[in-house]
Design a protein around this motif. Structure first.
Motif, short mmCIF file in Angstrom:
data_model
loop_
_atom_site.label_atom_id
_atom_site.label_comp_id
_atom_site.label_asym_id
_atom_site.label_seq_id
_atom_site.Cartn_x
_atom_site.Cartn_y
_atom_site.Cartn_z
N ALA A 273 0.84 -1.21 0.00
CA ALA A 273 0.00 0.00 0.00
C ALA A 273 0.87 1.25 0.00
N GLY A 274 1.98 1.20 0.75
CA GLY A 274 2.87 2.35 0.80
C GLY A 274 3.50 2.67 -0.54
N SER A 275 3.80 1.64 -1.32
CA SER A 275 4.38 1.88 -2.64
C SER A 275 3.41 2.62 -3.55
N ARG A 276 2.12 2.33 -3.41
CA ARG A 276 1.11 3.02 -4.24
C ARG A 276 0.91 4.46 -3.78
N VAL A 277 0.96 4.69 -2.46
CA VAL A 277 0.82 6.05 -1.93
C VAL A 277 1.99 6.91 -2.40
N LEU A 278 3.20 6.36 -2.30
CA LEU A 278 4.38 7.11 -2.73
C LEU A 278 4.32 7.42 -4.22
N ASP A 279 3.85 6.47 -4.99
CA ASP A 279 3.74 6.66 -6.44
C ASP A 279 2.72 7.76 -6.75
N THR A 280 1.65 7.83 -5.98
CA THR A 280 0.63 8.86 -6.18
C THR A 280 1.16 10.24 -5.83
N LEU A 281 1.94 10.31 -4.75
CA LEU A 281 2.47 11.60 -4.30
C LEU A 281 3.62 12.09 -5.18
N MET A 282 4.36 11.16 -5.76
CA MET A 282 5.52 11.54 -6.58
C MET A 282 5.48 10.82 -7.92
N PRO A 283 4.48 11.11 -8.75
CA PRO A 283 4.33 10.39 -10.02
C PRO A 283 5.50 10.60 -10.98
N CYS A 284 6.23 11.71 -10.82
CA CYS A 284 7.34 11.98 -11.72
C CYS A 284 8.44 10.93 -11.62
N LEU A 285 8.50 10.20 -10.49
CA LEU A 285 9.52 9.18 -10.31
C LEU A 285 9.18 7.90 -11.08
N ARG A 286 7.91 7.76 -11.49
CA ARG A 286 7.44 6.58 -12.24
C ARG A 286 7.86 5.29 -11.54
N LEU A 287 7.52 5.21 -10.26
CA LEU A 287 7.88 4.04 -9.47
C LEU A 287 7.06 2.82 -9.88
N PRO A 288 7.67 1.64 -9.91
CA PRO A 288 6.91 0.42 -10.21
C PRO A 288 6.15 -0.06 -8.98
N SER A 289 5.12 0.66 -8.57
CA SER A 289 4.36 0.33 -7.37
C SER A 289 3.60 -0.97 -7.56
N VAL A 290 3.31 -1.63 -6.43
CA VAL A 290 2.60 -2.91 -6.46
C VAL A 290 1.09 -2.65 -6.54
N PRO A 291 0.41 -3.13 -7.56
CA PRO A 291 -1.04 -2.94 -7.64
C PRO A 291 -1.75 -3.58 -6.45
N ASN A 292 -3.00 -3.21 -6.26
CA ASN A 292 -3.77 -3.76 -5.14
C ASN A 292 -4.25 -5.17 -5.49
N PHE A 293 -3.45 -6.15 -5.11
CA PHE A 293 -3.80 -7.55 -5.35
C PHE A 293 -4.67 -8.13 -4.24
N PHE A 294 -5.01 -7.30 -3.23
CA PHE A 294 -5.75 -7.81 -2.09
C PHE A 294 -7.25 -7.63 -2.25
N LYS A 295 -7.66 -6.98 -3.31
CA LYS A 295 -9.06 -6.96 -3.73
C LYS A 295 -9.15 -7.74 -5.03
N GLN A 296 -10.34 -8.16 -5.39
CA GLN A 296 -10.49 -8.95 -6.61
C GLN A 296 -9.98 -8.17 -7.82
N PHE A 297 -9.21 -8.87 -8.66
CA PHE A 297 -8.63 -8.23 -9.84
C PHE A 297 -8.61 -9.21 -11.00
#
Length: 402
Positions: A273-297
């Motif tokens: 979850a933290g990787s996604r928050v950081l990616d949202t706050l700093m999109p310019c870094l284009r971080l490979p954040s982990v998608p939310n696999f804990f809900k149905q996908f």
């Protein structure tokens, strides 16, 4: 080995019969939800069928689901699915097709395991396969699934046949840049079928009804990547192919079933979850954040992967980036999945995360009675099973099997 003082529960009396939707749908859904348990501290990937117990085999013209009904309790305690298709044996000299049954979705209620129900379900499905003319039957399972491997190999006489790798690439919040100097073309289903017949038709497990697959509503398209300098060489109808090109097709599994990861530790959940928050706050870094696999996908399955010529790996990577960007525009799709032979050159090219991938998916096979009794023109002169020592580099994975 089991301890000598361990005794299995006694076998219960069950009736193996075909699934009847009007009668069994609710009971099967309840039974399968009971099977979706996870052990504490051990993450599990749960498959959620979208209201259709037959969804994983419905896209095959010939399919069935069998259920095990407890005689005393009138309760469904097990189930198995199967389908029959016609595929190539992968012989280069002359193309030989056989009728092949695929066994999948074997499940037994946790309270009724080790009572012989799984074996009865497999035997019942094999009888259905024989009656419908299947020459061979095969199943696939993770190499770590010892219970499944032991059931099929030790009790049901299957043998380990092929070993494949499942590669998983998470879908990130950012588009992947496409490689310059490469043209990506979408092929209509008819032309795509022609290309596959000419380039992969001799591959092992190549489906004879490839045109049916490519026209299926779940197929999102077939794409080729060609260097701009070779565009004039592209004319499949005239059997003209450029020195270098790559091809793949995309199958939309999320319309059939969804996945969900359960049982991870709170720390792992917080890290993702933290990787996604950081990616949202700093999109310019284009971080490979982990998608939310804990809900149905859902996932897109990449199949028909083939590359040739100098720079083929570069072209395949460009196609994978294109598929990723398609998936990014689908809010429910959070991963791309591909399954390839362990000697397939594509294996070293496909972008993937190792911790989400399966290093070894074991395919086990068995010759059925129809094939044991006679060697006919459909089977060819050689027993397919005896070719285990010369595993081919390219295996065509039918997206309907996934």
């Amino acid at each position: 080995m089991l301890a000598q003082n361990h005794q299995n529960p006694p076998e219960v009396t069950v009736v193996i019969r075909e699934y009847e939707e009007a009668r069994d749908k609710a009971a099967v859904e309840a039974f399968e939800s009971r099977c979706d348990f996870q052990q504490t501290g051990k993450p599990s990937l749960v498959t959620n069928l979208l209201g259709d117990p037959l969804c994983r085999v419905r896209h095959f013209p010939l399919h069935v689901m069998l259920v095990a009904e407890h005689v005393e309790k009138s309760e469904i305690v097990g189930g198995i699915r199967g389908c029959i298709k016609t595929v190539s044996k992968g012989e280069q000299e002359h193309r030989v097709y056989i009728k092949l049954a695929y066994v999948l979705g074997l499940r037994v209620s946790p309270l009724h395991r080790q009572q012989g129900i799984g074996t009865k379900l497999v035997q019942g499905l094999e009888e259905w396969c024989k009656k419908n003319g299947a020459d061979y039957a095969y199943m696939a399972t993770d190499s770590y699934n010892e219970a499944s491997l032991n059931l099929f190999t030790l009790k049901c006489d299957y043998i380990k046949f092929r070993s494949l790798t499942i590669l998983v690439q998470p879908v990130h919040a950012h588009n992947k840049p496409l490689i310059s100097g490469v043209v990506i073309k979408r092929l209509d289903p008819q032309l795509a079928g022609l290309v596959y017949y000419k380039t992969m038709g001799d591959s092992e497990f190549f489906p004879k009804d490839i045109d049916v697959i490519l026209h299926n509503r779940l197929n999102l398209g077939t794409f080729v990547a060609i260097p701009k300098s070779y565009l004039d060489h592209w004319d499949p109808k005239m059997n003209r192919f450029p020195p270098s090109f790559a091809i793949l097709s995309i199958w939309n599994t999320k319309e059939v079933f969804r996945f969900q990861v359960k049982g991870v530790s709170p720390l792992t959940y917080a890290e993702c979850a933290g990787s996604r928050v950081l990616d949202t706050l700093m999109p310019c870094l284009r971080l490979p954040s982990v998608p939310n696999f804990f809900k149905q996908f859902g996932v897109y399955f990449l199949y028909g992967l083939h590359m040739r010529g100098y720079g083929g790996s570069r072209l395949m990577k460009s196609l994978c980036a294109h598929a990723h960007n398609m998936a990014r525009n689908d809010v429910l799709c959070r991963a791309l999945v591909a399954e390839v032979g362990q000697r397939d050159p594509v294996r070293e090219v496909m972008p993937h995360w190792r911790k989400f991938s399966w290093a070894e998916d074991i395919w086990c096979i068995k010759k059925l009675g129809t094939a044991k009794q006679e060697i006919n023109k459909n089977l060819g002169p050689h027993d397919w099973i005896k070719s285990t020592s010369s595993s081919p580099s390219v295996i065509f994975v039918d997206p309907r099997d996934f």
